[in-house]
Write a protein that holds these residues in place. Structure first.
Motif, PDB file in Angstrom:
ATOM      1  N   ARG A 165       0.972  -1.078  -0.172  1.00 31.06           N
ATOM      2  CA  ARG A 165       0.151   0.091  -0.037  1.00 31.06           C
ATOM      3  C   ARG A 165       1.148   1.585  -0.077  1.00 31.06           C
ATOM      4  O   ARG A 165       0.135   2.135  -0.442  1.00 31.06           O
ATOM      5  CB  ARG A 165      -0.829  -0.170   1.652  1.00 31.06           C
ATOM      6  N   ALA A 166       1.733   1.124   0.325  1.00 33.42           N
ATOM      7  CA  ALA A 166       3.321   2.349   0.800  1.00 33.42           C
ATOM      8  C   ALA A 166       3.870   2.718  -0.003  1.00 33.42           C
ATOM      9  O   ALA A 166       3.341   4.099  -1.384  1.00 33.42           O
ATOM     10  CB  ALA A 166       3.659   2.227   1.524  1.00 33.42           C
ATOM     11  N   GLU A 167       3.818   1.231  -1.895  1.00 35.00           N
ATOM     12  CA  GLU A 167       4.057   1.530  -2.460  1.00 35.00           C
ATOM     13  C   GLU A 167       3.149   2.675  -3.638  1.00 35.00           C
ATOM     14  O   GLU A 167       3.975   2.511  -4.827  1.00 35.00           O
ATOM     15  CB  GLU A 167       4.832   0.316  -3.659  1.00 35.00           C
ATOM     16  N   VAL A 168       1.860   1.746  -3.190  1.00 40.25           N
ATOM     17  CA  VAL A 168       1.236   2.186  -4.310  1.00 40.25           C
ATOM     18  C   VAL A 168       0.948   3.777  -3.861  1.00 40.25           C
ATOM     19  O   VAL A 168       0.521   4.099  -4.873  1.00 40.25           O
ATOM     20  CB  VAL A 168      -0.188   2.007  -4.442  1.00 40.25           C
ATOM     21  N   ALA A 169       0.896   4.251  -2.632  1.00 35.25           N
ATOM     22  CA  ALA A 169       0.786   5.746  -2.822  1.00 35.25           C
ATOM     23  C   ALA A 169       1.699   6.429  -3.084  1.00 35.25           C
ATOM     24  O   ALA A 169       2.042   7.131  -3.839  1.00 35.25           O
ATOM     25  CB  ALA A 169       0.529   5.582  -1.185  1.00 35.25           C
ATOM     26  N   ARG A 170       2.999   5.909  -3.030  1.00 36.24           N
ATOM     27  CA  ARG A 170       3.806   6.631  -3.152  1.00 36.24           C
ATOM     28  C   ARG A 170       4.109   6.945  -5.059  1.00 36.24           C
ATOM     29  O   ARG A 170       3.972   7.728  -5.554  1.00 36.24           O
ATOM     30  CB  ARG A 170       5.823   5.278  -3.293  1.00 36.24           C
ATOM     31  N   SER A 226      -2.756   7.969   0.534  1.00 40.23           N
ATOM     32  CA  SER A 226      -2.199   7.003   1.374  1.00 40.23           C
ATOM     33  C   SER A 226      -3.925   6.052   0.854  1.00 40.23           C
ATOM     34  O   SER A 226      -4.600   6.356   0.047  1.00 40.23           O
ATOM     35  CB  SER A 226      -3.167   7.374   3.111  1.00 40.23           C
ATOM     36  N   CYS A 227      -3.332   3.956   0.891  1.00 37.85           N
ATOM     37  CA  CYS A 227      -3.844   3.895   1.300  1.00 37.85           C
ATOM     38  C   CYS A 227      -4.569   2.892   2.160  1.00 37.85           C
ATOM     39  O   CYS A 227      -3.262   2.655   2.577  1.00 37.85           O
ATOM     40  CB  CYS A 227      -3.519   2.760  -0.356  1.00 37.85           C
ATOM     41  N   PRO A 228      -5.155   2.507   2.219  1.00 36.83           N
ATOM     42  CA  PRO A 228      -5.433   1.588   3.840  1.00 36.83           C
ATOM     43  C   PRO A 228      -5.310  -0.137   2.826  1.00 36.83           C
ATOM     44  O   PRO A 228      -5.281  -0.656   4.256  1.00 36.83           O
ATOM     45  CB  PRO A 228      -7.327   1.984   3.772  1.00 36.83           C
TER      46      PRO A 228
END
Length: 213
Positions: free
Chosen positions: A140-145, A163-165
């Motif tokens: 999720r952190a990589e998707v957000a980045r 941010s992504c949950p």
């Protein structure tokens, strides 16, 4: 204060270079029926991107040869103005001995995604999906980045937050909902995995047209 202002100007200049490098493409004759050599991929990318931004790319290197098959990708790294950027070269079509390639630049050398010109939909080639609970996912952190980088490149201004949950399943048409904050407003973002090739996930970021808060 002066140093902070200078840093912002430098950051905006870097974003300007990145935005100018968002999309370029060219066709190249394949040296063999199976792949385009990584040196040739780098050469074609340098020529296409230099033409795109109106200045010479300092250097381009690619990790592997590009297989002559639509949808195949290879990761590269380019240097321009002293800044290192990541790039994904994708074989979009193969016609006899001609391979058409697209070059998508991102802000993560050696890994990461890229932004496309459409402000509401940014395809992004991502790093290889990681393993989470036995299922292949993009963290999720990589998707957000990736989403934040895509929007920064498109608009020239970084979102306040992205941010992504949850992680994004590395499965074609899998989706998750994320949140984008910009100018004090919240927007929903639908992230869709559009392709998965050799562990590399390509994503689209679809930003809602109206804020939700």
């Amino acid at each position: 204060m002066q140093q902070s202002a200078r840093s912002r100007i430098v950051a905006r200049a870097a974003v300007g270079v990145l935005a100018a490098l968002l999309a370029a493409g060219c066709s190249v004759s394949v040296g063999s029926p199976k792949a385009v050599g990584k040196e040739e991929v780098a050469k074609q990318a340098s020529a296409a991107l230099s033409k795109k931004i109106g200045r010479e790319i300092d250097d381009v290197t690619c990790e592997n040869d590009l297989k002559a098959k639509a949808g195949e990708t290879t990761r590269c790294e380019l240097t321009v103005g002293g800044q290192k950027l990541g790039m994904t070269a994708t074989a979009t079509s193969v016609d006899d001995d001609k391979v058409k390639m697209d070059f998508k630049v991102d802000d993560a050398p050696g890994a990461g995604g890229s932004a496309a010109p459409d402000p509401s939909e940014q395809p992004s080639g991502t790093p290889s999906a990681g393993s989470g609970g036995g299922a292949q996912t993009v963290d999720r952190a990589e998707v957000a980045r990736q989403g934040k980088a895509a929007l920064t490149a498109q608009t020239g201004q970084a979102p306040d937050a992205f941010s992504c949950p949850q992680d994004l399943p590395a499965r074609v048409n899998a989706t998750i909902r994320c949140q984008l904050a910009a100018d004090g407003k919240q927007y929903g973002v639908t992230v869709t995995a559009t392709s998965v090739v050799n562990g590399t996930v390509k994503m689209n970021f679809q930003v809602d047209t109206a804020p939700n808060g």
